[in-house]
Each structure stands twice: as structure tokens, then as C-alpha cells.
Enzyme design. Sequence first.
Site, short mmCIF file in Angstrom:
data_model
loop_
_atom_site.label_atom_id
_atom_site.label_comp_id
_atom_site.label_asym_id
_atom_site.label_seq_id
_atom_site.Cartn_x
_atom_site.Cartn_y
_atom_site.Cartn_z
N LYS A 159 13.46 -3.72 -9.97
CA LYS A 159 11.78 -4.75 -9.25
C LYS A 159 11.90 -5.02 -10.75
CE LYS A 159 7.44 -5.70 -7.74
NZ LYS A 159 6.19 -5.10 -6.94
N SER B 76 4.44 -7.99 -3.95
CA SER B 76 4.98 -8.58 -4.90
C SER B 76 6.55 -8.41 -4.88
CB SER B 76 4.08 -8.22 -6.13
OG SER B 76 4.34 -6.38 -5.92
N SER C 245 2.08 -4.45 -2.34
CA SER C 245 3.52 -5.44 -2.55
C SER C 245 5.16 -4.46 -2.01
CB SER C 245 3.32 -4.53 -4.59
OG SER C 245 2.09 -5.08 -5.24
#
Length: 472
Positions: free
Chosen positions: A84, A159, A183
Site C-alpha cells: 500500500k 482506505s 481501512s
Amino acid sequence: MTTFEERATVHAFRDDALGEHDAVGLAAALRRGEVGAAEVARDAAARVRDVEDRLHAVQVHIDAPASTAGTGHGAFAGVPTFVKDNTDYLGLPTGHGSAAFTPRVARRHAPFARQLLSSGVTVLGKTRLPEFGFSPATEYEAAEPVRNPWNTAFSAGGSSGGSAALVAAGAVPIAHANDGGGSIRIPAACCGLVGLKPTRGRVVTNAQSRQLPLDIVSDGIMSRSVRDTAAFLAAAETHWRNPKLPPLGLVEGPSGRRLRIGFLVDSPNGVHADTATRTAVMDTAATLERLGHTVEPVELHLDPRFTDDFLTYWGMLSFLLGVTGRTLGADFDRHRMDGLSRGLREEYLKNWRRTPGVLRRLKRTKEAYAAAFRGLDLVLTPVLAHTTPRIGHLSPTVPYAELVERILAYVAFTPVNNVVGTPSISLPATGATADGLPVGVMFSGRPGSERTLLDVAYTLEADRPFRRIQDV
């Protein structure tokens, strides 16, 4: 930007080196020599290219992943994955989803990146996230949003939306995710995945989190199978284990132990779940009872100010990013942060004097959480208060007051675990929405109870195998 008026389902499954393997299955095929690591890396990169123009999940590609494949050891040796883009990976820029600065190339791996690499994975690049991970949808003011592979008119969540989209579409078996308010679990619910937020301190903590007055962020992965998540946690523990937590080891299936599980369908802060979400929770509760577990209603009595306090804390994080942003890029300009980030900062500046009280109350949340768990092994809830929204519903272009109202009506269950530091897992429920989208249910446990979460996850997966996007 592209407008999707009709539903489109996107997946990359095909007859190649990855096949329909999960990470555990692919790693076993690699060990047996049925496929080669370089071949797997090339085929995974081809899958990513095939779906990227419709999903927009990737921030950075590594140009020649096959050249470095197969050099690692560990449970996932040779398995392709992504990191990520809020986590440093040597040689790649870290952009945090923001247009407020020009990202710098990382000079070293972040501690969690090293822990992930210790499992033997081959990193193909970095996935997209909303600016600084604040939003539960991976959308932007002036760029394509990350789209849900089950139905591209809808959000992939946030997210960790880029990671979720790639895993759900079959481009890679697993991908890195982290969770500071939901997230991992939110995009897992949106995309029909397994998403476990570990106990605070179960995996290594990155430097930024250690500096916060309340560390709410945990790292982990997205996966399509329970055994992949279990195998990741076991592999991570061989790299580093927190001596303050009970050892986890490899959980390989349901134990058969009868559990006492509480459930609630409406949020402690007064948000009511929609019909599809309530049905998913109640159906899961009925399944567990049929399988011999005890399931009973439970109440979680949070401080009435919990939601406002959590929002204030996020506002403090946005404020601190505005102050320290030049450490991310020399040209950082807080005025170029998106509407959500700016709104959080501006609201915090109006209420900054409340910070000591906010921190005291948030830290006391563990007392209410512990009280709710008396006599229980786990608690079952929705992941989100309503099903996955369409693209645009949670865009940072929506006026701040309206956007926050929408977020609070959606993300009403996940933040408690971040504040208390407890583990929690999102699992796909049976069935789908009228738009073909998954619905997630969530189990939460006491600190260090990942084995119990994996136990119930294996139980449900065996009884009602998760829907597969390639069968739609």
C-alpha cells in the site's frame, strides 16, 4: 473521468501460472516446481495490466518483477503481491494518495515492509489509497477513483481500496493493507474478502504510529481465503513476535470449540444498519447457532461523545500532517490537500483545546469494550451500517459537512477496535445485494484473540464457501 452507467464485473482469473490459487495454494505449487516464480510474476503483472484500466488500483508498477522473483524464502516464497502506498518500500516513491506534494523515493523499507518481505513474497508495486487514508472510499478530487471489481459503478472501499480491488479481481492472491479506522475491514466488506485487523502490537509498528498519543493503526493483508490470512500472521510471527501477546502460530482450520458470541446490528452511537446489512448479520447468527455456538444479543455502552472524539482525533492527524508535510516532500502545500483532509484540519483548529479530554475519553473506551465482552468469546456486528455506495457518494469533492455526515452514517462500527487496539475480522456474508455486491459481517475479540477470530472464520468458510467473482 470515465462514467459507468451500467454494471461491469471485472476479473483476471484465467488458465495461467496463477490459476485460481490462493496464496497458500500458489506457494505450494511453487515449492513443488509445478510453476516457476518468474513465470508467476510475469503472469500476475499481465493480470494487473488487464484490469488496471477499469479498476485504477495501482499507484506504482515495478518494471521487471520477474527478474527479482524467486529470491525469497518463507511461507509465501514467490507469491506476487503489492504494498500500500502509505508504506515505504526501498526504491519506490511513497505518495500517501495525496496531490499535496511530490513523493520522495524511499531509501529503506519500512519495518512492516520488511516483515511482509520476510514471508518470501514478490512485490509488483504499490496500491492506491485515498489521501492519507482518511476516507472509507478510494476517491480523489482530480483523478480516477478505485472501482469495485464486482460492479465498477461502486466504491472498492477505503482506505486500502487499491489492494482490495486487485485481490478481489484475482490479479494477485494477497496484498498489503492497514487499518486506522476500518481501512482493512471496510474494503474487505466492499469487495468480498477476508480482512483481519490484528491486535495493536501483533505485527511491527511503523515509526509514525509510535509517535502518536494513541496508536490506532495496524498492518495486515487482504485475502480471498481464511487460510491465507492465517498463514500470513504465522509467517509474520516468525520474523518478529510481541512477547506481550500470546503466541499465535499457524491456525489451520476450525477447532470445533463451541463459542459464546454476542451480536448487535445497530451501532452503539445510534446509527441503524440498513435491511441488507441487518439480514447478513442475523443470517450469520442463525448459521452459528445451527453449528452449535451460543449466540445472544449484547450491548456496548460507549461514551456518547465517542464519535465526535474520534473525528477530532482524525482532525488532529490531518493538522499534524499539514505541519510536518515537508518531511514527505519539499514542495508539500497543505492548501493542496483534498476537501476531506482540509475540512478535518479546519474543524480541529476550532476545537483543539478539547484534545486532552478527547484523548482521555478515547483511552477509557477499553473499559466499556471489556464490559461488553464479559462471558463472551466474540462479538458479531456489521462492518458498515449500509451496503457499498456508488462512486461519488463519498468523493472528497462533496462539501465537507455533508461528506462527514455521510461517512458517519456509513462507518459506524469499525473505529472502536482501532481505539481499543483489539483484533477484528471482516468476512463475506452469504448472498449479495441487488447490484451484485458483497456484504460483510464483522467479528471482534479481546486483545490477542486472533486464533478465536480465525477459528470462527474457518467455520463459516467451510459451511458456506465465499462467493467467487469468476462464477458471476
